[in-house]
Write a protein that holds these residues in place. Structure first.
Motif, PDB file in Angstrom:
ATOM      1  N   TRP A  99       0.823  -1.204   0.000  1.00  0.00           N
ATOM      2  CA  TRP A  99       0.000   0.000   0.000  1.00  0.00           C
ATOM      3  C   TRP A  99       0.857   1.253   0.000  1.00  0.00           C
ATOM      4  O   TRP A  99       0.560   2.218  -0.718  1.00  0.00           O
ATOM      5  CB  TRP A  99      -0.940  -0.016   1.212  1.00  0.00           C
ATOM      6  CG  TRP A  99      -1.823   1.171   1.315  1.00  0.00           C
ATOM      7  CD1 TRP A  99      -1.790   2.149   2.263  1.00  0.00           C
ATOM      8  CD2 TRP A  99      -2.886   1.524   0.430  1.00  0.00           C
ATOM      9  NE1 TRP A  99      -2.743   3.095   2.013  1.00  0.00           N
ATOM     10  CE2 TRP A  99      -3.442   2.725   0.895  1.00  0.00           C
ATOM     11  CE3 TRP A  99      -3.420   0.939  -0.715  1.00  0.00           C
ATOM     12  CZ2 TRP A  99      -4.510   3.363   0.277  1.00  0.00           C
ATOM     13  CZ3 TRP A  99      -4.493   1.573  -1.331  1.00  0.00           C
ATOM     14  CH2 TRP A  99      -5.021   2.756  -0.845  1.00  0.00           C
TER      15      TRP A  99
ATOM     16  N   GLN B 118       0.858   4.148  -2.760  1.00  0.00           N
ATOM     17  CA  GLN B 118       0.596   5.548  -2.415  1.00  0.00           C
ATOM     18  C   GLN B 118       1.727   6.453  -2.908  1.00  0.00           C
ATOM     19  O   GLN B 118       1.476   7.556  -3.410  1.00  0.00           O
ATOM     20  CB  GLN B 118       0.471   5.689  -0.883  1.00  0.00           C
ATOM     21  CG  GLN B 118      -0.796   5.107  -0.324  1.00  0.00           C
ATOM     22  CD  GLN B 118      -1.985   5.970  -0.616  1.00  0.00           C
ATOM     23  OE1 GLN B 118      -2.293   6.896   0.104  1.00  0.00           O
ATOM     24  NE2 GLN B 118      -2.674   5.687  -1.698  1.00  0.00           N
TER      25      GLN B 118
ATOM     26  N   GLN C 208       1.410   6.889  -6.608  1.00  0.00           N
ATOM     27  CA  GLN C 208       0.276   7.752  -6.949  1.00  0.00           C
ATOM     28  C   GLN C 208       0.621   9.220  -6.687  1.00  0.00           C
ATOM     29  O   GLN C 208       0.307  10.097  -7.504  1.00  0.00           O
ATOM     30  CB  GLN C 208      -0.944   7.330  -6.116  1.00  0.00           C
ATOM     31  CG  GLN C 208      -2.240   7.982  -6.547  1.00  0.00           C
ATOM     32  CD  GLN C 208      -3.380   7.654  -5.611  1.00  0.00           C
ATOM     33  OE1 GLN C 208      -3.238   7.718  -4.400  1.00  0.00           O
ATOM     34  NE2 GLN C 208      -4.508   7.294  -6.173  1.00  0.00           N
ATOM     35  N   GLN C 209       1.298   9.484  -5.548  1.00  0.00           N
ATOM     36  CA  GLN C 209       1.641  10.860  -5.201  1.00  0.00           C
ATOM     37  C   GLN C 209       2.624  11.438  -6.218  1.00  0.00           C
ATOM     38  O   GLN C 209       2.480  12.579  -6.670  1.00  0.00           O
ATOM     39  CB  GLN C 209       2.239  10.891  -3.788  1.00  0.00           C
ATOM     40  CG  GLN C 209       2.486  12.259  -3.224  1.00  0.00           C
ATOM     41  CD  GLN C 209       1.215  13.065  -3.081  1.00  0.00           C
ATOM     42  OE1 GLN C 209       0.115  12.520  -2.996  1.00  0.00           O
ATOM     43  NE2 GLN C 209       1.341  14.367  -3.105  1.00  0.00           N
TER      44      GLN C 209
ATOM     45  N   ARG D 149       0.850  12.290  -9.435  1.00  0.00           N
ATOM     46  CA  ARG D 149       0.073  13.527  -9.320  1.00  0.00           C
ATOM     47  C   ARG D 149       0.980  14.748  -9.416  1.00  0.00           C
ATOM     48  O   ARG D 149       0.660  15.744 -10.073  1.00  0.00           O
ATOM     49  CB  ARG D 149      -0.683  13.534  -7.985  1.00  0.00           C
ATOM     50  CG  ARG D 149      -1.903  12.649  -8.008  1.00  0.00           C
ATOM     51  CD  ARG D 149      -2.477  12.447  -6.631  1.00  0.00           C
ATOM     52  NE  ARG D 149      -3.809  11.879  -6.709  1.00  0.00           N
ATOM     53  CZ  ARG D 149      -4.505  11.453  -5.676  1.00  0.00           C
ATOM     54  NH1 ARG D 149      -3.993  11.517  -4.459  1.00  0.00           N
ATOM     55  NH2 ARG D 149      -5.712  10.958  -5.836  1.00  0.00           N
ATOM     56  N   GLU D 150       2.122  14.687  -8.730  1.00  0.00           N
ATOM     57  CA  GLU D 150       3.028  15.837  -8.740  1.00  0.00           C
ATOM     58  C   GLU D 150       3.654  16.022 -10.120  1.00  0.00           C
ATOM     59  O   GLU D 150       3.820  17.157 -10.582  1.00  0.00           O
ATOM     60  CB  GLU D 150       4.102  15.652  -7.656  1.00  0.00           C
ATOM     61  CG  GLU D 150       3.564  15.908  -6.264  1.00  0.00           C
ATOM     62  CD  GLU D 150       4.548  15.536  -5.171  1.00  0.00           C
ATOM     63  OE1 GLU D 150       5.661  15.102  -5.493  1.00  0.00           O
ATOM     64  OE2 GLU D 150       4.195  15.690  -3.988  1.00  0.00           O
TER      65      GLU D 150
ATOM     66  N   LEU E 150       1.191  17.826 -12.422  1.00  0.00           N
ATOM     67  CA  LEU E 150       1.174  19.277 -12.198  1.00  0.00           C
ATOM     68  C   LEU E 150       2.416  19.920 -12.811  1.00  0.00           C
ATOM     69  O   LEU E 150       2.337  21.012 -13.407  1.00  0.00           O
ATOM     70  CB  LEU E 150       1.121  19.579 -10.699  1.00  0.00           C
ATOM     71  CG  LEU E 150      -0.224  19.376 -10.012  1.00  0.00           C
ATOM     72  CD1 LEU E 150      -0.082  19.557  -8.527  1.00  0.00           C
ATOM     73  CD2 LEU E 150      -1.269  20.309 -10.553  1.00  0.00           C
TER      74      LEU E 150
END
Lengths: 321, 163
Positions: B91, B95, B98-99, B102-103, B106
């Motif tokens: 997990w 995570q 995934q983080q 996302r960064e 951006l």
């Protein structure tokens, strides 16, 4: 009220044991043969061996006699018994989860953060550094700005888009000066709302005008961080705040000049939380307190924090200041 | 005349408040005997100073708040602990990935904006000035609903008006 079941009363379900380990007649025989000259430990009659490690190794016990509990405090790097990491199930701080992704967190990364990035974008040309003019500007930036409450707009890039860091729920209960039941009810309510055990704070000063005495437990706070903060904020925005009668919004001037926004909720507003509403009559009348909710963001100033919260759906009353 | 009987002083737990209550009760009765309410009052600690019993609901709240098994300590066997450790590591890995994703997304968006603005600035200064001007600051929309897994019961509200 809180009780411990003594270990001697715990019985394995399949055995028919009495409290005494040996039958009474053997004990009486033993007592005649017990010596008074030997040390005390030698006088204990021998028991049959039971395994302490695993129930599969035989023995009448299904549970080990010694149950390990991890240490509560970190006693320094030289102490041998170290508390385990909080993600370990043996830790006292372990909280199981997470069990689902959060709507508001996903919404933030999918929609809100890119929108804020576009809204706050300022195009900077390729910099040419002039030692005469630009060096003085750099030295000026190192000192704190004057006056102290002046908040400079930050240069926003993809690295410092404002995000939610945590939420603090705080409740000060004046009636707890005289009756601690009010504080217990407040702690239970804060725990139900946030899912976090509340911490108690004591009063520091003696102020006769407010009938305040120092050293009395007077308030409770709970801090919610990470994914739970998104869950709590989404619950506020979607469920609780729309139910409050004649609520105009968070004050437009709220903020502590560092990007933390606070607003208050009355006792009636607190009753709108589903966790409180479902068993509202389990709290005595007039013991449901009001709260202050502080939303911590990573924006360095108030306006950017309020823009972030507005993008998430929190309504504000009045212009941003 | 009031007399303190010798039995009250020999009790192990001496409560001043309960003793005062006993005095007042004895005075009301008008005789010198120590009333039985003294011993019963000491044992029952739930009574507040004025004598009103605490609410059962408060007792329940205190019971659950101060229960020693809150939170209950978990004791996993070896294989159960290994399963937990494996799932936890998987997990955390998911995570972190995934983080990062996302960064990076951006960052990609920011770089594209910057490249587009730079391209426009070099192509046409007039258009560039109009594109970059921030005369009207547009706030995000407050009424933007946080997406849900399932649609709403009432559907689209055609009669909605702002204010």
């Amino acid at each position: 009220m809180a009780h411990r079941t003594p270990l001697s009363i715990l019985r394995a379900p399949n055995t028919h044991q009495h409290h005494l380990l040996l039958p009474l007649d053997t004990l009486q025989q033993q007592s005649r043969r017990l010596s008074t000259t030997k040390p005390a430990l030698a006088r204990v009659p021998p028991r049959e061996k039971t395994s302490a490690s695993s129930p599969s190794k035989g023995g009448s016990r299904t549970r080990a006699a010694y149950q390990y509990r991890s240490p509560r405090y970190y006693r320094g790097r030289l102490a041998p018994n170290v508390p385990p990491p909080s993600a370990s199930p043996s830790s006292r701080l372990f909280v199981p989860g997470p069990f689902a992704a959060e709507r508001l967190e996903d919404h933030y990364w999918n929609t809100v953060a890119p929108d804020l990035q576009v809204l706050s974008y300022v195009h900077k040309q390729n910099p040419t550094f002039d030692i005469e003019k630009d060096y003085r500007q750099l030295t000026a930036l190192r000192l704190p700005p004057k006056p102290t409450r002046q908040q400079l707009p930050a240069l926003r890039t993809f690295r410092n888009i404002p995000r939610l860091t945590g939420i603090t729920v705080h409740s000060m209960v004046r009636e707890a000066m005289k009756d601690s039941a009010y504080l217990h009810a407040a702690g239970m309510i804060v725990q139900s709302i946030t899912g976090v055990r509340a911490s108690v704070h004591k009063s520091k000063d003696n102020i006769a005008m407010w009938e305040l005495r120092a050293g009395k437990s007077i308030s409770v706070t709970a801090q919610v961080k990470g994914r739970s903060a998104y869950r709590f904020l989404a619950q506020l925005i979607d469920v609780v705040l729309p139910r409050i009668k004649d609520w105009k919004g968070v004050a437009g001037g709220s903020g502590d000049s560092s990007g933390n926004i606070t607003f208050g909720m009355s006792s009636e507003a607190v009753s709108m939380f589903p966790e409180i509403e479902v068993n509202y009559d389990m709290y005595p009348p007039k013991m449901v307190p009001g709260l202050h909710i502080t939303i911590h963001t990573s924006a360095g100033n108030d306006v950017d924090a309020k823009i972030l919260l507005k993008a998430m759906g929190l309504p504000f009353d009045g212009n941003f200041r | 005349m009031l007399r303190i009987s010798s039995t009250t002083l020999s009790l192990p737990q001496f409560s001043v408040i309960a003793h005062l209550q006993a005095f007042r009760a004895a005075a009301a009765l008008g005789n010198g005997t120590a009333p039985a309410s003294l011993t019963r009052g000491m044992a029952r600690k739930s009574k507040s100073k004025k004598g009103a019993p605490t609410d059962v609901r408060i007792k329940l709240i205190r019971y659950s708040l101060y229960h020693p098994k809150t939170p209950r300590p978990l004791r996993f066997g070896t294989m159960r602990m290994l399963r937990h450790w494996t799932i936890h590591r998987a997990w955390r890995l998911y995570q972190t990935a995934q983080q990062k994703e996302r960064e990076y997304e951006l960052e990609r968006q920011y770089n594209k904006m910057r490249d587009a603005c730079e391209e426009l600035r070099l192509t046409s200064p007039g258009l560039y000035e109009r594109a970059v001007a921030k005369s009207i600051f547009r706030y995000p929309i407050v009424e933007f609903r946080i997406p849900t897994d399932t649609p709403s019961k009432i559907g689209w509200n055609h009669e909605w008006k702002r204010g």
